[in-house]
Design a protein around this motif. Sequence first.
Motif, PDB file in Angstrom:
ATOM      1  N   LYS A 582       0.863  -1.188  -0.128  1.00 35.48           N
ATOM      2  CA  LYS A 582      -0.211  -0.184   0.001  1.00 35.48           C
ATOM      3  C   LYS A 582       0.762   1.288   0.033  1.00 35.48           C
ATOM      4  O   LYS A 582       1.669   1.661   1.155  1.00 35.48           O
ATOM      5  CB  LYS A 582      -1.017   0.118   1.351  1.00 35.48           C
ATOM      6  CG  LYS A 582      -1.976   0.936   0.985  1.00 35.48           C
ATOM      7  CD  LYS A 582      -3.120   0.535   0.200  1.00 35.48           C
ATOM      8  CE  LYS A 582      -4.365   1.234   0.236  1.00 35.48           C
ATOM      9  NZ  LYS A 582      -5.404   0.898  -0.850  1.00 35.48           N
ATOM     10  N   ASP A 583       0.680   1.947  -1.020  1.00 35.12           N
ATOM     11  CA  ASP A 583       1.242   3.427  -1.062  1.00 35.12           C
ATOM     12  C   ASP A 583       0.538   4.439  -0.377  1.00 35.12           C
ATOM     13  O   ASP A 583      -0.791   4.472  -0.353  1.00 35.12           O
ATOM     14  CB  ASP A 583       1.620   3.787  -2.578  1.00 35.12           C
ATOM     15  CG  ASP A 583       2.643   2.612  -3.187  1.00 35.12           C
ATOM     16  OD1 ASP A 583       3.470   2.203  -2.350  1.00 35.12           O
ATOM     17  OD2 ASP A 583       2.664   2.720  -4.388  1.00 35.12           O
ATOM     18  N   SER A 584       1.204   5.482   0.000  1.00 35.38           N
ATOM     19  CA  SER A 584       0.573   6.810   0.660  1.00 35.38           C
ATOM     20  C   SER A 584       1.039   7.823  -0.138  1.00 35.38           C
ATOM     21  O   SER A 584       2.274   7.681  -0.777  1.00 35.38           O
ATOM     22  CB  SER A 584       0.523   6.654   1.923  1.00 35.38           C
ATOM     23  OG  SER A 584       1.877   6.785   2.536  1.00 35.38           O
ATOM     24  N   LEU A 585       0.758   8.905   0.294  1.00 40.04           N
ATOM     25  CA  LEU A 585       1.307  10.096  -0.458  1.00 40.04           C
ATOM     26  C   LEU A 585       2.884  10.574   0.310  1.00 40.04           C
ATOM     27  O   LEU A 585       3.779  11.156  -0.545  1.00 40.04           O
ATOM     28  CB  LEU A 585       0.543  11.672   0.128  1.00 40.04           C
ATOM     29  CG  LEU A 585      -0.903  11.741  -0.519  1.00 40.04           C
ATOM     30  CD1 LEU A 585      -1.602  12.887  -0.117  1.00 40.04           C
ATOM     31  CD2 LEU A 585      -0.514  11.767  -2.025  1.00 40.04           C
ATOM     32  N   ASN A 586       3.066   9.981   1.422  1.00 40.96           N
ATOM     33  CA  ASN A 586       4.540  10.152   1.884  1.00 40.96           C
ATOM     34  C   ASN A 586       5.298   8.979   2.210  1.00 40.96           C
ATOM     35  O   ASN A 586       6.164   8.848   2.713  1.00 40.96           O
ATOM     36  CB  ASN A 586       4.455  11.207   3.393  1.00 40.96           C
ATOM     37  CG  ASN A 586       3.562  10.390   4.190  1.00 40.96           C
ATOM     38  OD1 ASN A 586       3.040   9.182   3.880  1.00 40.96           O
ATOM     39  ND2 ASN A 586       2.974  11.188   5.375  1.00 40.96           N
TER      40      ASN A 586
END
Length: 636
Positions: A582-586
């Motif tokens: 899972k990627d996020s903005l940071n």
Amino acid sequence: MNNLLYFIPPEKHNSDDLILLLNSHPEIKFVSLVAVDLGNNHTDEKIPIEIFKKDIENFLNSGVQTDGSSVFLPKIAELNNAKVDIIPDLNVKWFIDYNHDNIDPDTNLPIGTLIIPSYLVHDEKYVGSRSVLKSAISNFKSQMINLFKTNSHLLKEFGINSTDNIEDVILTTATELEFWVQTPGDKADIENLSTSQILKEQYWKRTIGPVRTALEKSLELLNKYDFEAEMGHKEVGGIPSSLNKDGRFTHIMEQLEIDWKYSTAMQTADNELMAKNIIKDIFVRHGLDVTFLAKPIEGVAGSGEHTHVGVAVKLKDGKIINLFTPSDMNKYYLSSIGWGALMGLLKNYEVVNPFITSSNDALNRLKPGFEAPVCIVSSIGHKVEIPSRNRTVLAGLIRDHNNPLATRFEIRSPNPTTNTYLATAAIYQAMLDGIKNIISANKTNEELLKEFSKSVGEEGFYLEKDRAYRSEEDVFEHYTEEERNKLFGIPPATVWENIKNLDVYKDKVKILNDGNVFTKNIIESFKTSILIQWTTELKNRIIPSNMELVRSCKKLHDSNTATDLDVVNWEKINEIRYELMKDSLNKKSLFTKIREAIDNKQYDLVSSLQLEMNNKIQLLKELYLQYKKNLFEIIE
């Protein structure tokens, strides 16, 4: 089917004999020139037999041409210079491959294809896998003859009066083929397979049903091809099959091994290629899927392909002398040449291993606990009278006091996906280095035994000071991982760590170059092909497969029946899922980091991230299994 022609020996590879044979076997409708590139892919084409017969002399001398798109030779056959010739090898057996699903209406026999093992030629240079082995064989033979000519003590050791009495130097090899068979579409029950393996419930047990039939037919057909099949049996992996109400066997999942007689180095590699096709075709005809992957099922024993290597001379009076056998088998383990071959292999194994273990699948097999070697170490036996049967070492000495011709080394690291042509070439190049150094040193047999048995930190006249090379102990049980690494070196954990050794050990690479066998272009092309395969599979197969695994690990507990342990277990699982995918903005996931590192050609980073991913995937599987075991009810 007794009237079928199964092979054509080298002495018949002339236009007159071939025309006679082919005319008497009209069921042979096609010809295929089979060459093997540096990525271990082999060519196959259907040339109508009439075209072959009309221009047979040209075919025998010049073969056929391709634009290079059919073979994998990076940095050699490029787009702007892609013409590659496929040239028949006239010095090995040719085979006829029959299609039992295509019956010739005129003869009522299966239609056959004449399989001709061939070389790849680019810019008038031999460039494929068979070509490398051909060069290695020629180099080994010529240098061995030269060693006999320049070292009179060597002639005395083997009781040879003169080099003029030597007719030939013979490189003998053999491979043991392990593979898995299963009912198509069945999924592996890892726990059941693992338990059966630990209990040895399937090892050498009686086969039944379609597995038995296919195994027996495979052995029979291999003999028709003159392979001299020696044994077929169950291996350690597998579980009992089930019998349904219709009397059919289902849920078949078994590991098998088939062995056949040794031959010369080139013929052995060709035989293996043909044997795989024979075995797969027969098992498929009996409704079974076959895989020759090294580690098709994670957590269960992988498939090896132990490779036996030996060297002999044939004298002009017909006598065969095994060059590994000592003058007195009751007193010595090996001859001076035998000691040199073994020490040369071990000392230079860092640059041999890339040609043996060159894929993610192959590296997955080489893990402690599955009888697969991970250390550069050998065993020769506790005493001269007691043969070594240490299954935890890289290379073992095989001896038979009643048969001096049987002395050889069993190299346990190859697997069914190993390119046997390149692996055998690299093995003999490494052995030749040891042989030359040991012969020039002119040491006694006792001194050679001492050299081979030296401890870490002890100076040797050939072997490296900071390494040990012999262990008669179980290297997995007797030593800790730290001790193994100190004694025998740190084994490569990824494909990149392995192929990078071709840049790290430059002096040892020169040994591969000796005699212009592994040329700079060949090594660079091989490295590039393996690098492409490694990163492409990692990015486009392994990561997507792991993504599906992550998605399949779903919350299964009901809050009404769940305990605090269920909640904690799920939180751990979910945390690993997020880290992996899972990627996020940071923050980027591990999968994304690997893909980006591949795109940026940061291969050291790719390698370390792959190991991190593998560890987390394994932990995820274990935690999810524990989580499910504690649930009364599973909510989908």
